[in-house]
Design an enzyme around this catalytic site. Structure first.
Site, short mmCIF file in Angstrom:
data_model
loop_
_atom_site.label_atom_id
_atom_site.label_comp_id
_atom_site.label_asym_id
_atom_site.label_seq_id
_atom_site.Cartn_x
_atom_site.Cartn_y
_atom_site.Cartn_z
N GLY A 229 33.10 51.96 47.29
CA GLY A 229 34.44 52.12 46.73
C GLY A 229 35.33 50.90 46.84
O GLY A 229 36.55 51.02 46.94
N LYS A 230 34.75 49.69 46.78
CA LYS A 230 35.56 48.48 46.88
C LYS A 230 36.52 48.34 45.71
O LYS A 230 37.69 47.96 45.88
CB LYS A 230 34.67 47.23 46.97
CG LYS A 230 33.90 47.11 48.27
CD LYS A 230 33.14 45.80 48.36
CE LYS A 230 32.13 45.62 47.26
NZ LYS A 230 31.06 46.64 47.28
N THR A 231 36.04 48.60 44.50
CA THR A 231 36.92 48.46 43.32
C THR A 231 38.01 49.53 43.33
O THR A 231 39.17 49.25 43.01
CB THR A 231 36.09 48.54 42.02
OG1 THR A 231 35.06 47.54 42.05
CG2 THR A 231 36.97 48.29 40.81
N LYS B 289 37.68 38.37 42.13
CA LYS B 289 36.33 38.78 42.51
C LYS B 289 35.42 37.59 42.27
O LYS B 289 34.96 37.36 41.14
CB LYS B 289 35.88 40.00 41.69
CG LYS B 289 34.54 40.59 42.16
CD LYS B 289 34.21 41.87 41.41
CE LYS B 289 32.84 42.42 41.80
NZ LYS B 289 32.84 43.10 43.11
#
Length: 206
Positions: free
Chosen positions: A17-19, A40
């Protein structure tokens, strides 16, 4: 002197769930009146446009119109193979100095720059250079995103140990998206006993 703050969003693994976390932090800081930016450095699995980078860039342009940059500024390294950067880049040499210079440029356009990593902390960029080394090089605070599924205690503690060993300042957040029904019974009791505070990603929402 540049007073821009930087936060590096990392995780215990890929697909944690980084984004999603980047989106929440961007909105959180924008709601506090700060001009936000996004970066990024490396995205893999890119066919036409980097999916994560493009989505976040469009969001940032809504939140901070001064962040007038291209997708190639935001995602300087784009690789087609959905694999660790070291594998996906094939024979290309990733220039860490270029990544640092891009960061300096992007942070000149915002008050806080949200930097999103690729995969987990020990995902290789070069043979002896990992995501955790990039965090150290960029001199940023880390936000560690941890899963909620069975087994996440081990993953979370190992990643936190790695950050502590590199003397990287960090906070950690649980992304409560798997095993929601059993999390409170199976995982949360240990966290409550072990940690003084527990942060959930969804707490960042309005």
């Amino acid at each position: 002197m540049n007073n821009t703050k930087n936060i590096f969003i990392t995780a215990t693994n890929t697909d944690i769930g980084k984004t999603y976390a980047s989106e929440l932090f961007l909105k959180y800081y924008a709601n506090k009146g700060l001009k936000v930016g996004y970066y990024k450095p490396i995205e893999t699995g890119v066919i036409d446009l980097p999916i994560d980078g493009n989505k976040m860039l469009n969001l940032v342009k809504e939140l901070n119109p001064n962040f007038d940059v291209s997708i190639n500024d935001v995602v300087p390294y784009q690789f087609e193979l959905p694999a660790a950067p070291y594998v996906a880049k094939k024979d290309l040499k990733i220039d860490i100095n270029l990544i640092i210079e891009k960061k300096k440029y992007l942070e000149s356009l915002c008050d806080i720059l949200i930097i999103e990593g690729a995969g987990g902390l020990l995902v290789p960029i070069e043979k002896d250079f990992f995501i955790i080394d990039l965090i150290k090089k960029l001199k940023t605070k880390a936000i560690l995103i941890c899963p909620s599924r069975l087994g996440s205690i081990n993953d979370s503690l190992l990643s936190q140990e790695a950050l502590k060993n590199r003397k990287i300042d960090f906070d950690w957040y649980i992304n409560l998206y798997e095993d929601k029904e059993s999390f409170e019974e199976v995982t949360l009791p240990f966290y409550k006993d072990y940690f003084k505070t527990i942060n959930f990603l969804d707490d960042l929402k309005d």
